[in-house]
Design a protein around this motif. Structure first.
Motif, PDB file in Angstrom:
ATOM      1  N   ASP A  75       3.065   5.465 -12.557  1.00  0.00           N
ATOM      2  CA  ASP A  75       1.678   5.260 -12.130  1.00  0.00           C
ATOM      3  C   ASP A  75       1.475   3.823 -11.684  1.00  0.00           C
ATOM      4  OD1 ASP A  75       1.068   7.844 -12.694  1.00  0.00           O
ATOM      5  OD2 ASP A  75       0.174   7.435 -14.659  1.00  0.00           O
ATOM      6  N   GLY A  76       0.694   3.677 -10.615  1.00  0.00           N
ATOM      7  CA  GLY A  76       0.404   2.346 -10.106  1.00  0.00           C
ATOM      8  C   GLY A  76       1.395   1.846  -9.077  1.00  0.00           C
ATOM      9  N   LEU A  77       2.515   2.554  -8.871  1.00  0.00           N
ATOM     10  CA  LEU A  77       3.527   2.129  -7.912  1.00  0.00           C
ATOM     11  C   LEU A  77       3.481   3.048  -6.697  1.00  0.00           C
ATOM     12  CD1 LEU A  77       5.955   0.326  -7.196  1.00  0.00           C
ATOM     13  CD2 LEU A  77       7.417   2.000  -8.359  1.00  0.00           C
ATOM     14  N   LEU A  78       3.205   2.472  -5.526  1.00  0.00           N
ATOM     15  CA  LEU A  78       3.199   3.243  -4.288  1.00  0.00           C
ATOM     16  C   LEU A  78       4.571   3.177  -3.642  1.00  0.00           C
ATOM     17  CD1 LEU A  78      -0.207   2.165  -2.669  1.00  0.00           C
ATOM     18  CD2 LEU A  78       0.351   4.371  -3.696  1.00  0.00           C
ATOM     19  N   VAL A  79       5.078   4.336  -3.241  1.00  0.00           N
ATOM     20  CA  VAL A  79       6.372   4.402  -2.575  1.00  0.00           C
ATOM     21  C   VAL A  79       6.145   4.547  -1.079  1.00  0.00           C
ATOM     22  CG1 VAL A  79       8.491   5.728  -2.314  1.00  0.00           C
ATOM     23  CG2 VAL A  79       7.535   5.364  -4.582  1.00  0.00           C
ATOM     24  N   GLY A  80       6.756   3.652  -0.309  1.00  0.00           N
ATOM     25  CA  GLY A  80       6.566   3.665   1.134  1.00  0.00           C
ATOM     26  C   GLY A  80       5.918   2.367   1.578  1.00  0.00           C
ATOM     27  N   THR A  81       5.639   2.269   2.860  1.00  0.00           N
ATOM     28  CA  THR A  81       5.035   1.076   3.438  1.00  0.00           C
ATOM     29  C   THR A  81       3.533   1.295   3.553  1.00  0.00           C
ATOM     30  OG1 THR A  81       7.079   0.687   4.671  1.00  0.00           O
ATOM     31  CG2 THR A  81       5.113  -0.493   5.411  1.00  0.00           C
ATOM     32  N   PRO A  82       2.704   0.445   2.910  1.00  0.00           N
ATOM     33  CA  PRO A  82       1.266   0.723   2.798  1.00  0.00           C
ATOM     34  C   PRO A  82       0.574   1.066   4.105  1.00  0.00           C
ATOM     35  CG  PRO A  82       1.836  -1.104   1.373  1.00  0.00           C
ATOM     36  CD  PRO A  82       3.083  -0.757   2.148  1.00  0.00           C
ATOM     37  N   ALA A  83       0.891   0.360   5.197  1.00  0.00           N
ATOM     38  CA  ALA A  83       0.193   0.599   6.464  1.00  0.00           C
ATOM     39  C   ALA A  83       0.439   1.995   7.007  1.00  0.00           C
ATOM     40  CB  ALA A  83       0.616  -0.441   7.497  1.00  0.00           C
ATOM     41  N   TYR A  84       1.524   2.641   6.576  1.00  0.00           N
ATOM     42  CA  TYR A  84       1.905   3.945   7.132  1.00  0.00           C
ATOM     43  C   TYR A  84       1.682   5.089   6.150  1.00  0.00           C
ATOM     44  CZ  TYR A  84       3.921   1.161  10.839  1.00  0.00           C
ATOM     45  OH  TYR A  84       4.067   0.276  11.885  1.00  0.00           O
ATOM     46  N   LEU A  85       1.094   4.800   4.990  1.00  0.00           N
ATOM     47  CA  LEU A  85       0.852   5.843   4.003  1.00  0.00           C
ATOM     48  C   LEU A  85      -0.409   6.627   4.348  1.00  0.00           C
ATOM     49  CD1 LEU A  85       1.615   3.983   0.655  1.00  0.00           C
ATOM     50  CD2 LEU A  85       3.064   5.642   1.841  1.00  0.00           C
ATOM     51  N   ALA A  86      -0.320   7.935   4.241  1.00  0.00           N
ATOM     52  CA  ALA A  86      -1.481   8.789   4.470  1.00  0.00           C
ATOM     53  C   ALA A  86      -2.483   8.606   3.333  1.00  0.00           C
ATOM     54  CB  ALA A  86      -1.046  10.250   4.566  1.00  0.00           C
ATOM     55  N   PRO A  87      -3.781   8.888   3.596  1.00  0.00           N
ATOM     56  CA  PRO A  87      -4.790   8.719   2.550  1.00  0.00           C
ATOM     57  C   PRO A  87      -4.453   9.447   1.259  1.00  0.00           C
ATOM     58  CG  PRO A  87      -5.841   9.089   4.666  1.00  0.00           C
ATOM     59  CD  PRO A  87      -4.377   9.288   4.883  1.00  0.00           C
ATOM     60  N   GLU A  88      -3.917  10.660   1.372  1.00  0.00           N
ATOM     61  CA  GLU A  88      -3.611  11.411   0.152  1.00  0.00           C
ATOM     62  C   GLU A  88      -2.469  10.767  -0.633  1.00  0.00           C
ATOM     63  OE1 GLU A  88      -1.430  13.565   3.558  1.00  0.00           O
ATOM     64  OE2 GLU A  88      -3.341  12.523   3.223  1.00  0.00           O
ATOM     65  N   GLN A  89      -1.582  10.031   0.065  1.00  0.00           N
ATOM     66  CA  GLN A  89      -0.518   9.336  -0.647  1.00  0.00           C
ATOM     67  C   GLN A  89      -1.065   8.174  -1.470  1.00  0.00           C
ATOM     68  OE1 GLN A  89       1.913   8.979   3.103  1.00  0.00           O
ATOM     69  NE2 GLN A  89       3.594   9.294   1.654  1.00  0.00           N
ATOM     70  N   LEU A  90      -2.132   7.547  -0.980  1.00  0.00           N
ATOM     71  CA  LEU A  90      -2.765   6.475  -1.752  1.00  0.00           C
ATOM     72  C   LEU A  90      -3.333   7.014  -3.057  1.00  0.00           C
ATOM     73  CD1 LEU A  90      -4.648   4.525   1.071  1.00  0.00           C
ATOM     74  CD2 LEU A  90      -2.390   4.047   0.102  1.00  0.00           C
ATOM     75  N   ASP A  91      -3.673   8.308  -3.070  1.00  0.00           N
ATOM     76  CA  ASP A  91      -4.176   8.958  -4.280  1.00  0.00           C
ATOM     77  C   ASP A  91      -3.070   9.669  -5.041  1.00  0.00           C
ATOM     78  OD1 ASP A  91      -6.783   8.110  -3.744  1.00  0.00           O
ATOM     79  OD2 ASP A  91      -7.167   9.838  -2.453  1.00  0.00           O
TER      80      ASP A  91
END
Length: 316
Positions: free
Chosen positions: A167-183
């Motif tokens: 939790d709290g760790l995003l996988v991927g490059t932030p500018a290219y992440l889809a909105p649902e991936q941010l959630d």
């Protein structure tokens, strides 16, 4: 200079990231140049991490497509006692990344559309195998004399699988992440299509569809407001601009499939792409159809759907 498993001689480091580095190497058994990606296991458990990377390598190795860099081998090398270092051996794609090309500014729209058509064709191949890339971005698109090669399936995942990262760790490059991936929703092919929309927008304009100076500002801006509309690009077909907008839709259901995007983008520049077509052919006809077909053959089976999709932008 190091040799892995007595076979892969590391010659020059050609890329580095937060969790891996890529080396130009020589395969002494088959006497050919290769790319070796050395990956750092996560901290959630080294054995589990190595097995996860092995699973990802196996998934990527199933993809046989002219726009996907092939995976040849997987192994582990011990750097310190009890610390296995996984590595993936891949096709060495000679060329320059799209990121390097974009440092000089936006591409001519015809080149940008052709590049994204081939990227989408590669994604169609992955999606047909149930694989989501999760890190489509200019640095993972290599422009070679033979065409585009999509690189780095290192964080690819089966479609719909829960995100295994803490939790709290995003996988991927932030500018290219889809909105649902941010959630932190499970990854689906629609997430790759959002990234394709950002890639197309950036290739056409030389900037992201968001104004931000830092990653924190970027993530905040993305949650507060939608992407900026694509500015007018002289000569760009309206259906391409519409596809870019639809790829950037907040609702994953509104985004086009990778197959549809590949066909539309290729049609816009009269290019040839290779896409998996078996799902579009009636079962009784599948034995007579190759699993890979070029744009002309694809148009015969997809023309009606493609025409309906591009002719009714107000309904999308």
């Amino acid at each position: 200079m190091r040799t892995l498993d007595g076979r892969y001689r590391l010659e020059q480091r050609i890329g580095i990231g937060g969790m891996s580095e890529v080396w130009r190497a020589h395969d002494s058994v088959l006497d050919r140049p290769v790319a070796v990606k050395l990956m750092s296991p996560g901290q959630e458990g080294r054995d589990a991490s190595v097995e996860r990377i092995r699973t990802e390598a196996r998934a990527a190795a199933r993809l046989v497509h002219p726009n996907v860099a092939s995976v040849h081998d997987f192994g582990t090398s011990s750097t310190l006692p009890g610390r296995p270092l996984p590595y993936i051996v891949m096709e060495l794609a000679e060329g320059e990344t799209l990121a390097a090309h974009l440092r000089a500014g936006p591409l001519d729209w015809r080149i940008a559309v052709r590049v994204c058509a081939e990227v989408s064709a590669a994604l169609a191949a992955a999606h047909a195998h149930g694989i989501v890339h999760r890190d489509v971005k200019p640095a993972n698109v290599m422009l070679t004399p033979a065409g585009v090669k999509v690189l780095d399936f290192g964080i690819a995942t089966p479609a719909g699988a829960p995100d295994p990262t803490p939790d709290g760790l995003l996988v991927g490059t932030p500018a290219y992440l889809a909105p649902e991936q941010l959630d932190r929703a499970p990854a689906t092919p629609a997430a790759d299509m959002y990234a394709l929309g950002v890639l197309l927008y950036y290739s056409l304009t030389g900037r992201l569809p968001y104004q931000a100076g830092t990653t924190t500002q970027l993530l905040g801006a993305r949650r507060r407001r939608p992407p900026e509309p694509l500015p007018e690009v002289p000569g760009l077909p309206a259906e391409v601009a519409g596809l870019c907008a639809d790829c950037l839709a907040d609702d994953p259901a509104r985004r086009p499939t990778s197959l549809m995007a590949a066909l539309l983008l290729a049609e816009a520049v009269d290019a040839r792409v290779y896409v998996p077509m078996l799902q579009s052919v009636p079962p009784r006809q599948r034995e007579a159809v190759s699993p890979w077909t070029d744009r002309a053959a694809a148009e015969q089976t997809q023309a009606a759907a493609l025409t309906d999709w591009s002719a009714a932008p107000a309904e999308r």
